[in-house]
Enzyme design. Structure first.
Site, short mmCIF file in Angstrom:
data_model
loop_
_atom_site.label_atom_id
_atom_site.label_comp_id
_atom_site.label_asym_id
_atom_site.label_seq_id
_atom_site.Cartn_x
_atom_site.Cartn_y
_atom_site.Cartn_z
N HIS A 113 -7.67 58.62 21.09
CA HIS A 113 -7.41 59.11 21.73
C HIS A 113 -7.62 59.53 22.65
O HIS A 113 -7.90 58.87 23.19
CB HIS A 113 -7.76 60.59 20.51
N GLU B 135 1.12 57.97 21.45
CA GLU B 135 0.70 59.59 21.87
C GLU B 135 0.79 59.45 23.81
O GLU B 135 -0.21 58.74 24.12
CB GLU B 135 -0.70 59.79 22.05
#
Ligand code: PEP
Length: 252
Positions: A94, A164
């Protein structure tokens, strides 16, 4: 391909809050068959949430892990531990882990390999910063991250890639704008083609590429309708059972 809709709760919710979310959420989505739903709570809530999810149509995921199964790694959690507690998925790489905890592509690659070896499905996050996009580097950055993070990985169908764009992630701001459906689709198609080159057409077609970054009830339907968007990784809007259920219902 069934869409994958995953909740990334980040460092939010106590055990009690997590359990009460699940009991409300389960009722809201009990008849849903159009999507595979995954909840990724903080480590402290995994056990309680795992228990709540038994015999439901919702799966459990973690937000991070170490690549070793055991050892002298103070503060870390291993793939074995995640498996034992009932996780099927694990978010890896992430952008917040990359930015605040200095995770590199090489480290993430070790984690992806360890997850697969232990029967966990990685949700591998990639994406460019605002500055990289402004400099026209979006595709270079994504390509570099994917090639490095997937080095030596052959079970690609068990990996979901989460595109993302860092500039679209809400970091708790509900008014943050998501990528447009066209910009997101461009990046997803680029990733699909990249996977085709790295693996083959069939593997690329069957690997889920999901979008993350300010997905919410207002934009989920149009994003999830794009041909190469196979699901969503949802942060802020997954903290509320009603809004996350609405997003799940937007998936076709
Ligand atoms: C994320 O950071 O994984 C994410 C998708 O966050 P948000 O939905 O809050 O932008």
């Amino acid at each position: 391909m069934q869409k994958l809709i995953a909740a990334n709760w980040k460092m939010n919710k106590t055990i009690n809050e997590a359990v009460s979310f699940i009991s409300e959420f389960k009722k809201l989505i009990k008849d849903i068959k159009n999507a595979e739903i995954v909840i990724c709570p903080p480590f402290t809530s995994l056990q309680a949430v795992s228990k709540e999810l038994k015999n439901s149509n919702i799966k459990l995921g973690a937000q991070n892990m170490h690549f070793e199964n055991a050892g002298a790694f103070t503060g870390e959690i291993s793939p074995l531990m995640l498996k034992e507690i009932g996780c099927e998925y694990v978010i890896l790489g992430h952008s917040e882990r990359r930015e605040f905890f200095n995770e590199t592509d090489d480290l993430i690659n070790k984690k992806v390999a360890a997850a697969l070896k232990n029967g966990l499905k990685p949700i591998l996050c990639v994406g460019e910063t605002a500055e990289q996009r402004q400099h026209g580097k979006t595709e270079d950055v994504i390509e570099d991250q994917i090639i490095k993070c997937l080095k030596g990985v052959d079970k690609i169908k068990d990996v979901a890639i989460a595109y993302e764009p860092v500039w679209a992630i809400s970091r708790g701001n509900p008014n943050q704008k998501a990528a447009t459906k066209a910009d997101a689709e461009d990046a997803h198609l680029f990733i699909r083609k990249l996977l085709e080159g790295m693996y083959d057409e069939n593997a690329a077609k069957n690997t889920r590429i999901i979008y993350g970054g300010s997905m919410k009830p207002e934009n989920a339907k149009e994003l999830l309708a794009m041909p190469d968007i196979d699901g969503g990784l949802v942060g802020n809007a997954s903290l509320n059972a009603k809004s996350f259920a609405e997003i799940v219902k937007s998936a076709r």
